[in-house]
Design a protein around this motif. Structure first.
Motif, PDB file in Angstrom:
ATOM      1  N   ASP A  57       0.813  -1.214   0.000  1.00 36.90           N
ATOM      2  CA  ASP A  57       0.000   0.000   0.000  1.00 36.90           C
ATOM      3  C   ASP A  57       0.850   1.270   0.000  1.00 36.90           C
ATOM      4  O   ASP A  57       0.383   2.332  -0.425  1.00 36.90           O
ATOM      5  CB  ASP A  57      -0.923   0.013   1.230  1.00 36.90           C
ATOM      6  N   ASP A  58       2.100   1.158   0.482  1.00 34.75           N
ATOM      7  CA  ASP A  58       2.974   2.330   0.552  1.00 34.75           C
ATOM      8  C   ASP A  58       3.825   2.513  -0.700  1.00 34.75           C
ATOM      9  O   ASP A  58       4.501   3.540  -0.841  1.00 34.75           O
ATOM     10  CB  ASP A  58       3.907   2.218   1.765  1.00 34.75           C
ATOM     11  N   ALA A  59       3.820   1.521  -1.588  1.00 37.02           N
ATOM     12  CA  ALA A  59       4.715   1.562  -2.741  1.00 37.02           C
ATOM     13  C   ALA A  59       4.459   2.766  -3.663  1.00 37.02           C
ATOM     14  O   ALA A  59       5.421   3.441  -4.065  1.00 37.02           O
ATOM     15  CB  ALA A  59       4.632   0.254  -3.518  1.00 37.02           C
ATOM     16  N   PRO A  60       3.217   3.083  -4.029  1.00 37.32           N
ATOM     17  CA  PRO A  60       3.009   4.246  -4.910  1.00 37.32           C
ATOM     18  C   PRO A  60       3.491   5.555  -4.296  1.00 37.32           C
ATOM     19  O   PRO A  60       4.093   6.391  -4.992  1.00 37.32           O
ATOM     20  CB  PRO A  60       1.486   4.250  -5.128  1.00 37.32           C
ATOM     21  N   LYS A  61       3.264   5.733  -2.998  1.00 35.26           N
ATOM     22  CA  LYS A  61       3.712   6.955  -2.330  1.00 35.26           C
ATOM     23  C   LYS A  61       5.237   7.025  -2.309  1.00 35.26           C
ATOM     24  O   LYS A  61       5.832   8.094  -2.493  1.00 35.26           O
ATOM     25  CB  LYS A  61       3.154   7.002  -0.902  1.00 35.26           C
ATOM     26  N   ALA A  62       5.879   5.873  -2.086  1.00 31.22           N
ATOM     27  CA  ALA A  62       7.338   5.823  -2.100  1.00 31.22           C
ATOM     28  C   ALA A  62       7.876   6.154  -3.489  1.00 31.22           C
ATOM     29  O   ALA A  62       8.867   6.884  -3.637  1.00 31.22           O
ATOM     30  CB  ALA A  62       7.814   4.444  -1.661  1.00 31.22           C
ATOM     31  N   HIS A  63       7.207   5.644  -4.510  1.00 25.07           N
ATOM     32  CA  HIS A  63       7.591   5.900  -5.899  1.00 25.07           C
ATOM     33  C   HIS A  63       7.534   7.403  -6.186  1.00 25.07           C
ATOM     34  O   HIS A  63       8.466   7.979  -6.777  1.00 25.07           O
ATOM     35  CB  HIS A  63       6.635   5.133  -6.813  1.00 25.07           C
ATOM     36  N   ASP A  64       6.458   8.026  -5.751  1.00 24.57           N
ATOM     37  CA  ASP A  64       6.294   9.468  -5.966  1.00 24.57           C
ATOM     38  C   ASP A  64       7.357  10.266  -5.204  1.00 24.57           C
ATOM     39  O   ASP A  64       7.850  11.285  -5.696  1.00 24.57           O
ATOM     40  CB  ASP A  64       4.900   9.910  -5.509  1.00 24.57           C
ATOM     41  N   ALA A  65       7.707   9.780  -3.990  1.00 22.76           N
ATOM     42  CA  ALA A  65       8.698  10.485  -3.181  1.00 22.76           C
ATOM     43  C   ALA A  65      10.068  10.467  -3.853  1.00 22.76           C
ATOM     44  O   ALA A  65      10.789  11.475  -3.850  1.00 22.76           O
ATOM     45  CB  ALA A  65       8.787   9.856  -1.793  1.00 22.76           C
ATOM     46  N   LEU A  66      10.446   9.346  -4.448  1.00 21.13           N
ATOM     47  CA  LEU A  66      11.733   9.264  -5.131  1.00 21.13           C
ATOM     48  C   LEU A  66      11.721  10.112  -6.406  1.00 21.13           C
ATOM     49  O   LEU A  66      12.735  10.728  -6.763  1.00 21.13           O
ATOM     50  CB  LEU A  66      12.075   7.810  -5.451  1.00 21.13           C
ATOM     51  N   ALA A  67      10.582  10.144  -7.078  1.00 22.69           N
ATOM     52  CA  ALA A  67      10.465  11.007  -8.257  1.00 22.69           C
ATOM     53  C   ALA A  67      10.614  12.474  -7.870  1.00 22.69           C
ATOM     54  O   ALA A  67      11.292  13.258  -8.558  1.00 22.69           O
ATOM     55  CB  ALA A  67       9.124  10.773  -8.951  1.00 22.69           C
ATOM     56  N   ALA A  68      10.012  12.859  -6.750  1.00 27.25           N
ATOM     57  CA  ALA A  68      10.106  14.239  -6.283  1.00 27.25           C
ATOM     58  C   ALA A  68      11.533  14.596  -5.873  1.00 27.25           C
ATOM     59  O   ALA A  68      11.916  15.774  -5.905  1.00 27.25           O
ATOM     60  CB  ALA A  68       9.156  14.451  -5.104  1.00 27.25           C
ATOM     61  N   ALA A  69      12.314  13.569  -5.494  1.00 30.48           N
ATOM     62  CA  ALA A  69      13.708  13.789  -5.116  1.00 30.48           C
ATOM     63  C   ALA A  69      14.627  13.861  -6.335  1.00 30.48           C
ATOM     64  O   ALA A  69      15.841  14.000  -6.187  1.00 30.48           O
ATOM     65  CB  ALA A  69      14.175  12.681  -4.181  1.00 30.48           C
ATOM     66  N   GLY A  70      14.058  13.756  -7.522  1.00 30.04           N
ATOM     67  CA  GLY A  70      14.834  13.899  -8.741  1.00 30.04           C
ATOM     68  C   GLY A  70      15.265  12.606  -9.392  1.00 30.04           C
ATOM     69  O   GLY A  70      16.042  12.625 -10.353  1.00 30.04           O
ATOM     70  N   MET A  71      14.757  11.502  -8.905  1.00 24.94           N
ATOM     71  CA  MET A  71      15.109  10.218  -9.504  1.00 24.94           C
ATOM     72  C   MET A  71      14.135   9.881 -10.625  1.00 24.94           C
ATOM     73  O   MET A  71      12.943  10.226 -10.562  1.00 24.94           O
ATOM     74  CB  MET A  71      15.098   9.099  -8.451  1.00 24.94           C
ATOM     75  N   GLY A  72      14.635   9.193 -11.639  1.00 27.05           N
ATOM     76  CA  GLY A  72      13.750   8.696 -12.682  1.00 27.05           C
ATOM     77  C   GLY A  72      13.038   7.448 -12.194  1.00 27.05           C
ATOM     78  O   GLY A  72      13.648   6.596 -11.550  1.00 27.05           O
ATOM     79  N   VAL A  73      11.735   7.335 -12.467  1.00 24.17           N
ATOM     80  CA  VAL A  73      10.970   6.204 -11.952  1.00 24.17           C
ATOM     81  C   VAL A  73      10.360   5.412 -13.105  1.00 24.17           C
ATOM     82  O   VAL A  73      10.133   5.940 -14.197  1.00 24.17           O
ATOM     83  CB  VAL A  73       9.857   6.664 -10.978  1.00 24.17           C
ATOM     84  N   SER A  74      10.111   4.120 -12.824  1.00 22.17           N
ATOM     85  CA  SER A  74       9.481   3.260 -13.822  1.00 22.17           C
ATOM     86  C   SER A  74       8.692   2.183 -13.111  1.00 22.17           C
ATOM     87  O   SER A  74       8.942   1.858 -11.945  1.00 22.17           O
ATOM     88  CB  SER A  74      10.535   2.615 -14.740  1.00 22.17           C
ATOM     89  N   THR A  75       7.712   1.645 -13.825  1.00 22.79           N
ATOM     90  CA  THR A  75       6.876   0.566 -13.294  1.00 22.79           C
ATOM     91  C   THR A  75       7.116  -0.677 -14.139  1.00 22.79           C
ATOM     92  O   THR A  75       6.612  -0.772 -15.261  1.00 22.79           O
ATOM     93  CB  THR A  75       5.385   0.948 -13.328  1.00 22.79           C
ATOM     94  N   PRO A  76       7.877  -1.638 -13.643  1.00 25.08           N
ATOM     95  CA  PRO A  76       8.164  -2.836 -14.427  1.00 25.08           C
ATOM     96  C   PRO A  76       6.952  -3.750 -14.493  1.00 25.08           C
ATOM     97  O   PRO A  76       6.020  -3.626 -13.681  1.00 25.08           O
ATOM     98  CB  PRO A  76       9.310  -3.493 -13.655  1.00 25.08           C
ATOM     99  N   PRO A  77       6.920  -4.683 -15.423  1.00 28.91           N
ATOM    100  CA  PRO A  77       5.748  -5.535 -15.593  1.00 28.91           C
ATOM    101  C   PRO A  77       5.625  -6.659 -14.560  1.00 28.91           C
ATOM    102  O   PRO A  77       4.583  -7.296 -14.478  1.00 28.91           O
ATOM    103  CB  PRO A  77       5.955  -6.127 -16.990  1.00 28.91           C
ATOM    104  N   GLU A  78       6.671  -6.887 -13.764  1.00 28.64           N
ATOM    105  CA  GLU A  78       6.651  -8.050 -12.869  1.00 28.64           C
ATOM    106  C   GLU A  78       5.533  -8.003 -11.836  1.00 28.64           C
ATOM    107  O   GLU A  78       4.997  -9.029 -11.431  1.00 28.64           O
ATOM    108  CB  GLU A  78       7.996  -8.187 -12.140  1.00 28.64           C
TER     109      GLU A  78
END
Length: 217
Positions: A57-78
């Motif tokens: 449940d926390d994964a999407p928020k964590a993903h957004d937090a890393l994106a906001a920190a300037g990291m490139g993000v992606s959602t793999p198919p696994e």
């Protein structure tokens, strides 16, 4: 560009610090896992990516937090993790590893540590090893990393816990055959119970029977 583990480690640590700060600021509970978790506990240096364990449940928020920190993000198919890229360093946000979904019990087993001046919650070595063993497949039956982990951190591992959590994996069974044969882990073999009559005979070996005692009376 290729790096040796010792060369790549400072880059991994810097990315780990950036990711920890971003996740903390966003209020996302996460644990350091993978190679950095074993290194934090005295294991060998790692040249792989930065792994965090967190609830799904926390994964999407964590993903957004890393994106906001300037990291490139992606959602793999696994479907069991999300990814972020800090330059050449990969960050994995793992919520449903091969050993089972991350839950409250994983956080209860984790240890707060200070890693290169960065406060971080480090996943239990038993959970890291379980995840690695359950990830072994016929396509990737490579025991080198789990054997290295087991050899370097043998005294910290709850072997009974890991056996119980990996009992459905034939690759884990092969691993335990290896570590027991190499003297890294204690044997998990349970001897069958001795029948009551055999225990009696063993206890009273050499004593005269009741018939012999009557005959000599």
């Amino acid at each position: 560009m290729g790096y040796t583990p010792s060369e790549n480690l400072p880059l991994l640590i810097e990315t780990m610090k950036r990711a920890c700060a971003a996740l903390d600021d966003a209020g996302v509970p996460a644990m350091l896992g993978g190679g950095l978790a074993t290194w934090a506990r005295g294991g060998p240096p790692t040249d792989h990516d930065v792994d965090f364990y967190l609830r799904e449940d926390d994964a999407p928020k964590a993903h957004d937090a890393l994106a906001a920190a300037g990291m490139g993000v992606s959602t793999p198919p696994e479907g069991w993790l999300l990814k972020a890229h800090d330059g050449e360093i990969l960050v994995d946000l793992i919520y449903r590893p091969a050993g089972g979904a991350i839950g409250d019990e994983h956080f209860a087993r984790a240890t707060p540590m200070e890693l290169m001046a960065q406060p971080v919650l480090v996943a239990a070595i038993d959970d890291v090893l379980t995840t690695k063993l359950m990830a072994l497949t016929e396509q990737e039956p490579d025991f080198r990393s789990v054997l290295e982990l087991a050899r370097s951190l043998r005294e910290q591992i709850d072997w009974d816990f890991v056996r119980a959590r990996t009992e459905t994996s034939p690759f884990a069974a092969a691993f335990f055959t290896l570590v027991e044969g190499l003297g890294i882990a204690p044997s998990g073999r349970v001897d069958p119970p001795v029948p009551l009559q055999s225990r009696f005979d063993r206890t009273h070996a050499g004593e005269p029977t009741a018939r012999e005692r009557l005959a000599s009376a």
